[in-house]
Design an enzyme around this catalytic site. Structure first.
Site, PDB file in Angstrom:
ATOM      1  N   ASP A   1      -0.459 -12.532 -48.374  1.00 28.61           N
ATOM      2  CA  ASP A   1       0.147 -11.351 -47.592  1.00 28.61           C
ATOM      3  C   ASP A   1      -0.521 -10.685 -45.942  1.00 28.61           C
ATOM      4  O   ASP A   1       0.561 -10.702 -45.151  1.00 28.61           O
ATOM      5  CB  ASP A   1       0.345 -10.052 -48.323  1.00 28.61           C
ATOM      6  CG  ASP A   1       1.076  -8.645 -47.823  1.00 28.61           C
ATOM      7  OD1 ASP A   1       2.410  -8.500 -48.040  1.00 28.61           O
ATOM      8  OD2 ASP A   1       0.540  -7.654 -47.835  1.00 28.61           O
TER       9      ASP A   1
ATOM     10  N   ASP B   1       1.948 -12.005 -42.034  1.00 21.94           N
ATOM     11  CA  ASP B   1       1.636 -11.068 -41.097  1.00 21.94           C
ATOM     12  C   ASP B   1       0.929 -11.250 -39.859  1.00 21.94           C
ATOM     13  O   ASP B   1       1.605 -10.976 -39.181  1.00 21.94           O
ATOM     14  CB  ASP B   1       1.867  -9.634 -42.377  1.00 21.94           C
ATOM     15  CG  ASP B   1       2.888  -9.218 -42.250  1.00 21.94           C
ATOM     16  OD1 ASP B   1       4.188  -9.161 -43.134  1.00 21.94           O
ATOM     17  OD2 ASP B   1       3.234  -7.165 -42.215  1.00 21.94           O
TER      18      ASP B   1
ATOM     19  N   TYR C   1      -2.339  -7.615 -56.763  1.00 22.74           N
ATOM     20  CA  TYR C   1      -1.055  -7.149 -56.966  1.00 22.74           C
ATOM     21  C   TYR C   1      -0.260  -7.692 -58.731  1.00 22.74           C
ATOM     22  O   TYR C   1      -0.102  -5.799 -58.394  1.00 22.74           O
ATOM     23  CB  TYR C   1      -0.106  -8.219 -56.204  1.00 22.74           C
ATOM     24  CG  TYR C   1      -0.144  -8.216 -55.031  1.00 22.74           C
ATOM     25  CD1 TYR C   1      -1.034  -8.622 -53.277  1.00 22.74           C
ATOM     26  CD2 TYR C   1       1.304  -7.612 -54.647  1.00 22.74           C
ATOM     27  CE1 TYR C   1      -0.810  -8.022 -53.058  1.00 22.74           C
ATOM     28  CE2 TYR C   1       2.001  -7.149 -53.364  1.00 22.74           C
ATOM     29  CZ  TYR C   1       0.216  -7.500 -52.575  1.00 22.74           C
ATOM     30  OH  TYR C   1       0.765  -7.059 -50.644  1.00 22.74           O
TER      31      TYR C   1
ATOM     32  N   LYS D   1     -11.681 -16.789 -50.332  1.00 21.17           N
ATOM     33  CA  LYS D   1     -13.072 -16.426 -50.479  1.00 21.17           C
ATOM     34  C   LYS D   1     -14.433 -16.737 -51.013  1.00 21.17           C
ATOM     35  O   LYS D   1     -14.821 -15.784 -51.822  1.00 21.17           O
ATOM     36  CB  LYS D   1     -12.993 -14.825 -50.160  1.00 21.17           C
ATOM     37  CG  LYS D   1     -14.412 -14.272 -49.696  1.00 21.17           C
ATOM     38  CD  LYS D   1     -14.274 -13.591 -48.535  1.00 21.17           C
ATOM     39  CE  LYS D   1     -15.686 -12.883 -47.760  1.00 21.17           C
ATOM     40  NZ  LYS D   1     -15.530 -13.443 -46.503  1.00 21.17           N
TER      41      LYS D   1
ATOM     42  N   ASP E   1     -11.885 -14.845 -44.254  1.00 25.77           N
ATOM     43  CA  ASP E   1     -11.819 -13.829 -42.380  1.00 25.77           C
ATOM     44  C   ASP E   1     -11.590 -15.033 -41.815  1.00 25.77           C
ATOM     45  O   ASP E   1     -11.188 -14.823 -39.987  1.00 25.77           O
ATOM     46  CB  ASP E   1     -13.319 -13.252 -42.313  1.00 25.77           C
ATOM     47  CG  ASP E   1     -14.490 -14.456 -43.284  1.00 25.77           C
ATOM     48  OD1 ASP E   1     -14.121 -15.324 -43.704  1.00 25.77           O
ATOM     49  OD2 ASP E   1     -15.671 -13.719 -43.626  1.00 25.77           O
TER      50      ASP E   1
HETATM   51  C1  IPM Z   1       5.987  -8.496 -48.365  1.00 22.94           C
HETATM   52  C2  IPM Z   1       5.305  -7.039 -48.785  1.00 22.94           C
HETATM   53  C3  IPM Z   1       5.304  -6.839 -50.117  1.00 22.94           C
HETATM   54  C4  IPM Z   1       4.078  -7.425 -50.473  1.00 22.94           C
HETATM   55  C5  IPM Z   1       5.884  -5.475 -49.848  1.00 22.94           C
HETATM   56  C6  IPM Z   1       6.832  -4.826 -49.589  1.00 22.94           C
HETATM   57  C7  IPM Z   1       5.652  -5.128 -51.821  1.00 22.94           C
HETATM   58  O1  IPM Z   1       4.479  -7.087 -47.317  1.00 22.94           O
HETATM   59  O2  IPM Z   1       6.534  -9.054 -49.012  1.00 22.94           O
HETATM   60  O3  IPM Z   1       4.415  -9.169 -48.197  1.00 22.94           O
HETATM   61  O4  IPM Z   1       2.584  -7.254 -50.036  1.00 22.94           O
HETATM   62  O5  IPM Z   1       3.820  -8.633 -50.996  1.00 22.94           O
HETATM   63 MG    MG Z   2       3.626  -8.532 -46.371  1.00 22.72          MG
END
Ligand code: IPM
Ligand code: MG
Length: 371
Positions: free
Chosen positions: A245, A249, A142, A189, A221
């Site tokens: 990240d 999710d 990032y 990884k 993975d």
């Molecule tokens: C999160 C989001 C952010 C990230 C974006 C909005 C930059 O997806 O907080 O997980 O990738 O960190």
């Molecule tokens: Mg995110």
């Protein structure tokens, strides 16, 4: 207790869910004799529209001087669909993380029996799932060097980690594991990436300081697969920025609604609390978004202040709404309640205004009349 809180409502549904949290924090303050002062600041698409800058300097300054930051959501479709946009809302959040050195993003994943039917996983696999992800937030790909070649035909994003960056979040994750079921899984990884091999080495070294915590390793993975196959096996997951990240999710849908999950981003100074859902622009202004992600993020903020009784009461109130079917449209698309009604109910619960023998009829009146 007296606390100064920066409030960044942000984009999309951010303002309406954050408003519920403030209502409830005020109820907590009244009930327990605290004083919470709020300072409203701009970030994201909202800030670009008003100032041309996704993170105005005043916002950084106010955050640095605050005790905590309550944040709504970030993002707008007009930027998502335009790869040439020079200024993006997300740049604001990334810069804030870096400026405040919010190096650890903490995302608890819990499930609620009343929502099991909404999970994409089978109920038997999600009962008692309770784990927490520690995602490194200010390093890795990032924040590495980024370049596109002059002819535009190649591009690169560097991924770098230092020992210090790995150590500071690892200590937090090990300490958390000690408070829980004493298991820590490092997701990496290491069969391919040099940075992952450094993570393994450093985390292994640190583990000798936490002999009561069982440490294991999973390639990312495989971890992505295990989170779906058998999420119960996890207690604390530790991982780098990009992997965190993605798997956070993935893990967030286990509970049945993305709208419910909170997060905290912590560093050495002021910490930031935000729901993990995005700005959900299609729902903005309609009073239908789920405010529980924001409300539970406020509970994490209260815990961070050491106000554990208050945080517990808030969680009790959230459970009470879920168990009684006082839920938003994402959970019950037919018999749903509005965002603001859920906020009022939780605020009333906190203020002891809900009788033990709740009069559902009064609450029914505040239900959607769409059907
Ligand atoms: C999160 C989001 C952010 C990230 C974006 C909005 C930059 O997806 O907080 O997980 O990738 O960190
Ligand atoms: Mg995110």
């Amino acid at each position: 207790m007296n606390k100064n809180i920066v409030v960044i409502e942000g984009d999309g549904i951010g303002p309406e869910v954050t408003r519920q949290s403030i209502k409830i924090l005020n109820a907590i303050a009244d009930q327990f004799n605290h004083e919470f002062n709020y300072h409203y600041c701009l970030m994201g698409a909202d800030a670009i529209d008003k100032t041309g800058n996704p993170l105005p300097d005043e916002t950084i300054e106010a955050c640095l001087n605050s005790d905590a930051i309550l944040f709504g959501a970030i993002g707008h479709p007009k930027y998502d669909n335009d790869p040439t946009a020079k200024v993006r809302p997300e740049q604001g959040l990334l810069k804030l993380r870096k400026s405040l050195q919010l190096f650890a993003n903490i995302r608890p994943v819990t499930t609620y029996p009343s929502l099991h039917h909404l999970s994409p996983l089978k109920t038997k696999n999600i009962e008692d799932v309770d784990f927490i992800i520690y995602r490194e937030l200010t390093g890795g790909i990032y924040f590495g060097k980024k370049e596109t070649s002059v002819d535009g035909n190649s591009a690169m994003d560097d991924c770098t980690y230092t020992k210090d960056e790995i150590e500071r979040i690892s200590h937090l994750a090990f300490k958390q594991a000690q408070q829980r079921r004493k298991k820590l899984t490092l997701v990496d990884k290491a069969n391919v990436l040099e940075t992952s091999r450094l993570w393994r080495k450093v985390v292994k070294e640190i583990s000798s300081q936490y002999p009561d915590v069982a440490l294991d390793f999973l390639f990312v993975d495989n971890a992505a697969m295990q989170i779906i196959l058998n999420p119960k096996q996890f207690d604390v997951i530790l991982t780098e920025n990009m992997f965190g990240d993605i798997i956070s999710d993935e893990a967030s849908v286990i509970s049945g609604s993305l709208g419910l999950l909170p997060s905290a981003s912590v560093g050495s100074g002021s910490a930031l609390f935000e729901p993990i859902h995005g700005s959900y622009p299609q729902a903005a202004g309609k009073d239908i978004a789920n405010p529980l992600g924001s409300i539970l993020s406020s509970a994490m903020m209260l815990d961070h202040f050491g106000l554990h009784k208050e945080a517990q009461l808030l969680r009790l109130a959230v459970n009470w709404t879920l168990e009684n079917g006082f839920v938003t449209k994402d959970i019950d698309p037919v018999n749903f309640y509005f965002t603001s009604t859920i906020g009022e109910l939780i605020s009333d619960f906190v203020s002891n205004k809900i009788p033990v023998d709740v009069n559902k009829e009064n609450i029914e009146l505040r239900k959607s009349t769409i059907i």
